[in-house]
Design a protein around this motif. Sequence first.
Motif, PDB file in Angstrom:
ATOM      1  N   ASN A   9       0.725  -1.181  -0.138  1.00  0.00           N
ATOM      2  CA  ASN A   9       0.072  -0.005   0.037  1.00  0.00           C
ATOM      3  C   ASN A   9       0.970   1.256   0.102  1.00  0.00           C
ATOM      4  OD1 ASN A   9      -1.893   2.040   0.423  1.00  0.00           O
ATOM      5  ND2 ASN A   9      -2.320   1.367   2.502  1.00  0.00           N
ATOM      6  N   TRP A  10       0.917   1.660  -1.032  1.00  0.00           N
ATOM      7  CA  TRP A  10       1.875   2.899  -1.315  1.00  0.00           C
ATOM      8  C   TRP A  10       1.442   3.893  -0.783  1.00  0.00           C
ATOM      9  CZ3 TRP A  10       3.696   2.684  -7.238  1.00  0.00           C
ATOM     10  CH2 TRP A  10       4.649   1.679  -7.616  1.00  0.00           C
ATOM     11  N   LYS A  11       0.081   4.333  -0.463  1.00  0.00           N
ATOM     12  CA  LYS A  11      -0.534   5.344   0.215  1.00  0.00           C
ATOM     13  C   LYS A  11      -0.085   6.700  -0.580  1.00  0.00           C
ATOM     14  CE  LYS A  11       0.015   3.537   4.627  1.00  0.00           C
ATOM     15  NZ  LYS A  11       0.087   3.447   6.110  1.00  0.00           N
ATOM     16  N   MET A  12      -0.028   7.963  -0.316  1.00  0.00           N
ATOM     17  CA  MET A  12       0.218   9.061  -0.836  1.00  0.00           C
ATOM     18  C   MET A  12       1.682   9.339  -1.205  1.00  0.00           C
ATOM     19  SD  MET A  12      -1.726  12.798  -0.921  1.00  0.00           S
ATOM     20  CE  MET A  12      -0.586  13.681   0.335  1.00  0.00           C
ATOM     21  N   ASN A  13       2.503   8.453  -1.780  1.00  0.00           N
ATOM     22  CA  ASN A  13       3.859   8.346  -2.032  1.00  0.00           C
ATOM     23  C   ASN A  13       4.230   8.046  -3.587  1.00  0.00           C
ATOM     24  OD1 ASN A  13       4.953   8.661   0.880  1.00  0.00           O
ATOM     25  ND2 ASN A  13       3.814   6.867   1.078  1.00  0.00           N
ATOM     26  N   LYS A  14       5.531   8.637  -3.976  1.00  0.00           N
ATOM     27  CA  LYS A  14       5.730   8.214  -5.186  1.00  0.00           C
ATOM     28  C   LYS A  14       4.983   9.191  -6.362  1.00  0.00           C
ATOM     29  CE  LYS A  14       8.271   4.935  -3.799  1.00  0.00           C
ATOM     30  NZ  LYS A  14       9.918   5.127  -3.794  1.00  0.00           N
ATOM     31  N   THR A  15       5.819   9.813  -6.974  1.00  0.00           N
ATOM     32  CA  THR A  15       5.317  10.310  -8.413  1.00  0.00           C
ATOM     33  C   THR A  15       4.930   9.475  -9.230  1.00  0.00           C
ATOM     34  OG1 THR A  15       7.708  10.780  -9.252  1.00  0.00           O
ATOM     35  CG2 THR A  15       6.652  12.569  -7.995  1.00  0.00           C
ATOM     36  N   LEU A  16       4.435   9.781 -10.466  1.00  0.00           N
ATOM     37  CA  LEU A  16       4.352   8.674 -11.342  1.00  0.00           C
ATOM     38  C   LEU A  16       5.601   8.146 -11.826  1.00  0.00           C
ATOM     39  CD1 LEU A  16       2.570   7.244 -13.285  1.00  0.00           C
ATOM     40  CD2 LEU A  16       2.591   8.995 -14.849  1.00  0.00           C
ATOM     41  N   GLU A  18       8.264   7.775 -10.206  1.00  0.00           N
ATOM     42  CA  GLU A  18       9.045   7.007  -9.108  1.00  0.00           C
ATOM     43  C   GLU A  18       8.262   5.827  -8.986  1.00  0.00           C
ATOM     44  OE1 GLU A  18      10.366  10.862  -6.513  1.00  0.00           O
ATOM     45  OE2 GLU A  18       8.549   9.908  -5.895  1.00  0.00           O
ATOM     46  N   GLY A  19       6.865   5.822  -9.111  1.00  0.00           N
ATOM     47  CA  GLY A  19       6.278   4.747  -9.072  1.00  0.00           C
ATOM     48  C   GLY A  19       6.449   3.589 -10.112  1.00  0.00           C
ATOM     49  N   VAL A  20       6.782   4.118 -11.610  1.00  0.00           N
ATOM     50  CA  VAL A  20       6.844   3.471 -12.406  1.00  0.00           C
ATOM     51  C   VAL A  20       8.323   2.620 -12.260  1.00  0.00           C
ATOM     52  CG1 VAL A  20       7.668   3.292 -15.027  1.00  0.00           C
ATOM     53  CG2 VAL A  20       5.564   4.432 -14.233  1.00  0.00           C
ATOM     54  N   ALA A  21       9.325   3.393 -11.916  1.00  0.00           N
ATOM     55  CA  ALA A  21      10.762   2.847 -11.520  1.00  0.00           C
ATOM     56  C   ALA A  21      10.519   1.806 -10.261  1.00  0.00           C
ATOM     57  CB  ALA A  21      11.427   4.036 -11.057  1.00  0.00           C
ATOM     58  N   LEU A  22       9.555   1.918  -9.380  1.00  0.00           N
ATOM     59  CA  LEU A  22       9.580   0.928  -8.294  1.00  0.00           C
ATOM     60  C   LEU A  22       8.906  -0.333  -8.868  1.00  0.00           C
ATOM     61  CD1 LEU A  22       9.703  -0.099  -5.396  1.00  0.00           C
ATOM     62  CD2 LEU A  22       7.707   1.221  -4.736  1.00  0.00           C
ATOM     63  N   ALA A  23       7.909  -0.150  -9.575  1.00  0.00           N
ATOM     64  CA  ALA A  23       7.210  -1.345 -10.267  1.00  0.00           C
ATOM     65  C   ALA A  23       8.037  -1.985 -11.120  1.00  0.00           C
ATOM     66  CB  ALA A  23       5.573  -1.009 -10.886  1.00  0.00           C
ATOM     67  N   THR A  24       8.577  -1.493 -11.818  1.00  0.00           N
ATOM     68  CA  THR A  24       9.689  -1.970 -12.999  1.00  0.00           C
ATOM     69  C   THR A  24      10.876  -2.678 -11.876  1.00  0.00           C
ATOM     70  OG1 THR A  24       9.343  -0.148 -14.296  1.00  0.00           O
ATOM     71  CG2 THR A  24      11.240  -1.660 -14.950  1.00  0.00           C
ATOM     72  N   GLU A  25      11.215  -2.240 -11.014  1.00  0.00           N
ATOM     73  CA  GLU A  25      12.386  -3.062 -10.278  1.00  0.00           C
ATOM     74  C   GLU A  25      11.696  -4.347  -9.648  1.00  0.00           C
ATOM     75  OE1 GLU A  25      13.772  -0.153  -7.204  1.00  0.00           O
ATOM     76  OE2 GLU A  25      15.545  -1.924  -6.635  1.00  0.00           O
ATOM     77  N   LEU A  26      10.469  -3.989  -9.206  1.00  0.00           N
ATOM     78  CA  LEU A  26      10.040  -5.294  -8.314  1.00  0.00           C
ATOM     79  C   LEU A  26       9.590  -6.291  -9.669  1.00  0.00           C
ATOM     80  CD1 LEU A  26       8.939  -5.625  -5.519  1.00  0.00           C
ATOM     81  CD2 LEU A  26       6.829  -4.761  -6.154  1.00  0.00           C
ATOM     82  N   LYS A  27       9.268  -5.706 -10.491  1.00  0.00           N
ATOM     83  CA  LYS A  27       8.858  -6.664 -11.552  1.00  0.00           C
ATOM     84  C   LYS A  27       9.840  -7.644 -12.015  1.00  0.00           C
ATOM     85  CE  LYS A  27       7.354  -6.774 -16.520  1.00  0.00           C
ATOM     86  NZ  LYS A  27       7.335  -6.106 -17.782  1.00  0.00           N
ATOM     87  N   HIS A  47      -1.182   6.253 -10.866  1.00  0.00           N
ATOM     88  CA  HIS A  47      -0.313   5.641 -11.308  1.00  0.00           C
ATOM     89  C   HIS A  47      -1.006   4.145 -12.044  1.00  0.00           C
ATOM     90  CE1 HIS A  47       1.595   7.834  -8.287  1.00  0.00           C
ATOM     91  NE2 HIS A  47       2.806   6.818  -8.471  1.00  0.00           N
ATOM     92  N   LEU A  48      -2.409   4.127 -11.563  1.00  0.00           N
ATOM     93  CA  LEU A  48      -2.949   2.772 -12.112  1.00  0.00           C
ATOM     94  C   LEU A  48      -2.865   2.344 -13.322  1.00  0.00           C
ATOM     95  CD1 LEU A  48      -6.255   2.837  -9.747  1.00  0.00           C
ATOM     96  CD2 LEU A  48      -4.165   1.514  -9.457  1.00  0.00           C
ATOM     97  N   ALA A  49      -3.300   3.049 -14.531  1.00  0.00           N
ATOM     98  CA  ALA A  49      -2.980   2.527 -15.605  1.00  0.00           C
ATOM     99  C   ALA A  49      -1.898   2.390 -16.315  1.00  0.00           C
ATOM    100  CB  ALA A  49      -3.844   3.830 -16.733  1.00  0.00           C
ATOM    101  N   THR A  50      -0.853   3.066 -15.914  1.00  0.00           N
ATOM    102  CA  THR A  50       0.539   2.992 -16.393  1.00  0.00           C
ATOM    103  C   THR A  50       1.128   1.740 -15.760  1.00  0.00           C
ATOM    104  OG1 THR A  50       0.905   5.059 -16.440  1.00  0.00           O
ATOM    105  CG2 THR A  50       2.816   4.310 -16.665  1.00  0.00           C
ATOM    106  N   VAL A  51       1.075   1.621 -14.595  1.00  0.00           N
ATOM    107  CA  VAL A  51       1.583   0.463 -13.705  1.00  0.00           C
ATOM    108  C   VAL A  51       0.841  -0.762 -14.202  1.00  0.00           C
ATOM    109  CG1 VAL A  51       1.783  -0.577 -11.419  1.00  0.00           C
ATOM    110  CG2 VAL A  51       2.630   1.849 -11.699  1.00  0.00           C
ATOM    111  N   SER A  52      -0.501  -0.700 -14.341  1.00  0.00           N
ATOM    112  CA  SER A  52      -1.093  -2.046 -15.042  1.00  0.00           C
ATOM    113  C   SER A  52      -0.534  -2.435 -16.074  1.00  0.00           C
ATOM    114  CB  SER A  52      -2.593  -1.880 -14.923  1.00  0.00           C
ATOM    115  OG  SER A  52      -3.294  -1.438 -13.593  1.00  0.00           O
ATOM    116  N   GLU A  53      -0.459  -1.627 -17.125  1.00  0.00           N
ATOM    117  CA  GLU A  53      -0.042  -2.054 -18.384  1.00  0.00           C
ATOM    118  C   GLU A  53       1.380  -2.515 -18.132  1.00  0.00           C
ATOM    119  OE1 GLU A  53      -1.425  -1.983 -21.268  1.00  0.00           O
ATOM    120  OE2 GLU A  53       0.248  -2.320 -22.356  1.00  0.00           O
ATOM    121  N   LEU A  54       2.394  -1.822 -17.496  1.00  0.00           N
ATOM    122  CA  LEU A  54       3.739  -2.077 -17.060  1.00  0.00           C
ATOM    123  C   LEU A  54       3.655  -3.754 -16.539  1.00  0.00           C
ATOM    124  CD1 LEU A  54       6.542  -1.260 -16.755  1.00  0.00           C
ATOM    125  CD2 LEU A  54       5.938  -0.833 -14.619  1.00  0.00           C
TER     126      LEU A  54
END
Length: 252
Positions: A9-16, A18-27, A47-54
């Motif tokens: 639960n990222w809460k209100m953290n990470k710009t788009l 930063e979020g893409v970078a974190l999701a990519t690292e985790l993936k 972040h939802l649409a971009t991260v879901s696509e990623l």
Amino acid sequence: MRKKIVAGNWKMNKTLQEGVALATELKDILAAEKPNCEVIIGTPFIHLATVSELLKDSIIAVSAENCADKESGAYTGEVSAAMVKSTGAEYVILGHSERREYYNETPEILKEKVDLALANGLKVIFCIGESLEQREANQQEAVCKAELAGSVFHLTPEQWKNIVIAYEPIWAIGTGKTATAEQAEEIHAFIRKCVADVYGAQIADETSILYGGSCKASNAPELFGKPDIDGGLIGGASLKAPDFKGIIDAWK
Ligand code: PEP
């Protein structure tokens, strides 16, 4: 067998970005070493649409952290369950204590949100848990039972299949103070019994109940080792891929 889950639960953290970078690292980390549990990341709406696509072809599922209690229309700034679903997200976190406390989300409002989320094909991670004051007054069981009764126990057994419960004692969220594994197991077993009283033993046995509250790689193995703890909902420690991976590894 019920699902083992580690959800962030990222809460209100990470710009788009930063979020893409974190999701990519985790993936990348999880592609190299398959987890023994379902992994979900809860991100801000934007972040939802971009991260879901990623993460489309990865084993990581995406969750929103909230949705509106109305279907659609003139509700400036709100995001509906249908909109969340249209991003590719699979889950929505509802009933988090921060939403209950800072945004006055009552059991009635949460019931509407749960109904709309399910009607729009989302799965719900439904959070419950007592405050420090309630724990000190030994009211934790009554609080959890009332929160379940107020917002999710009206669901049909079929709908219930799409519910994950997260027990999050408010005094342990972001405080560094974790419930002991024994304290957590005691209330998880109680929650499962409440589910069994409404839906029967088999459905209760198939319900995933996550623990949340200062869970980290060092305490996750002991918590997840308990019979009624099926994983964790993770705030702070989900913001860095190695920390989150350390918790996922507790299921090894
Ligand atoms: C949460 O807010 O869901 C949570 C469990 O936070 P933390 O892990 O930071 O205590």
